[in-house]
Design an enzyme around this catalytic site. Structure first.
Site, PDB file in Angstrom:
ATOM      1  N   ALA A 296     -41.568  77.404-104.123  1.00  0.00           N
ATOM      2  CA  ALA A 296     -42.719  76.719-103.407  1.00  0.00           C
ATOM      3  C   ALA A 296     -43.102  75.186-102.108  1.00  0.00           C
ATOM      4  O   ALA A 296     -43.519  74.502-103.021  1.00  0.00           O
ATOM      5  CB  ALA A 296     -42.625  75.856-104.740  1.00  0.00           C
ATOM      6  N   ARG A 297     -42.814  75.491-101.444  1.00  0.00           N
ATOM      7  CA  ARG A 297     -42.995  75.295-100.290  1.00  0.00           C
ATOM      8  C   ARG A 297     -41.823  73.713-100.475  1.00  0.00           C
ATOM      9  O   ARG A 297     -42.503  72.589 -99.732  1.00  0.00           O
ATOM     10  CB  ARG A 297     -43.993  74.430 -99.873  1.00  0.00           C
ATOM     11  N   LEU A 298     -41.171  73.709-101.775  1.00  0.00           N
ATOM     12  CA  LEU A 298     -40.628  72.225-101.423  1.00  0.00           C
ATOM     13  C   LEU A 298     -39.279  72.278 -99.981  1.00  0.00           C
ATOM     14  O   LEU A 298     -38.289  72.520-100.811  1.00  0.00           O
ATOM     15  CB  LEU A 298     -40.014  72.068-102.919  1.00  0.00           C
TER      16      LEU A 298
END
Ligand SMILES: Cc1cc2nc3c(=O)[nH]c(=O)nc-3n(C[C@H](O)[C@H](O)[C@H](O)COP(=O)(O)O)c2cc1C
Length: 210
Positions: A187-189
């Protein structure tokens, strides 16, 4: 994910549990990269800056990473060599795609000792030594035939004798002032952990937003 060594590589980073010394953290990640099936985990982008502030980048190979810094070898009279002579600050970048990892290192460069450069030069294959003696790295050459003629001439010149290291060829050591370890996550985290060297030599460790 498993490295080819069979060990499981943990794909997360936490500012509370990373190694306190970024050189050791780098060495741990480098072991993961060299234990994987990746081509050239030792390849790193070296960015330097010209006297008028224009950056340039190219790949060089990491030969050693320890307490004194990260070491690579090159021609001191190349474009990069001239830029480093005018501005010793540089950045190194590793990308280990299979592991979804990036490491950024920033610091200043000094030349390795003549002894260290001699030792590494003498360990290289003979044709690489003759190549280093022959190539006026970064200069314009008329054509490939000209390069090959100079190579053959040096082969004759050094026939039956060791090839001495040319004085314009040797190592640089980047002494890091900043490291950043980037681990791709869902999640692009992504995890980004920064180390900044403080006066006195200790490292400040912080998480950055992805
Ligand atoms: C995989 C790879 C490894 C390389 N390793 C080195 C190296 O260790 N030292 C070096 O001087 N050039 C190396 N090169 C060549 C450089 O990328 C570059 O072409 C050369 O150093 C001249 O750069 P400059 O004109 O900016 O000085 C490598 C290139 C590749 C693609």
């Amino acid at each position: 994910m498993k490295a080819s060594s069979g060990e499981t590589v943990v794909k997360e980073l936490d500012e509370r549990t990373v190694l306190r010394d970024p050189v050791q953290q780098f060495q741990a990640w480098y072991r993961d990269a060299t234990g994987s099936t990746m081509i050239h985990p030792d390849a790193m982008t070296l960015a330097t800056v010209s006297p008028d502030g224009k950056p340039s980048a190219r790949i060089v190979l990491l030969k050693r990473a320890g307490e004194k810094g990260l070491v690579f070898f090159t021609n001191y009279e190349s474009r990069k060599g001239n830029e480093i002579a005018g501005n010793s600050f540089a950045a190194l970048l590793f990308y280990w795609g299979e592991l979804e990892r990036q490491v950024r290192v920033e610091g200043s460069l000094t030349r390795a000792s003549a002894e260290e450069s001699d030792e590494y030069f003498s360990s290289r294959p003979r044709e690489s030594q003759i190549g280093a003696v022959t190539s006026p790295q970064s200069k314009v050459v008329t054509n490939r035939a000209e390069l090959e003629r100079m190579f053959a001439e040096n082969e004759r010149r050094f026939r039956d004798q060791p090839v001495p290291r040319p004085p314009n060829w040797g190592g640089y050591i980047l002494k890091p002032a900043r490291f950043e370890f980037w681990q791709g996550r869902e999640a692009r985290l992504h995890d980004r952990i920064e180390y900044i060297r403080e006066n006195g030599g200790s490292w400040k460790i912080r998480r950055l937003a992805p």
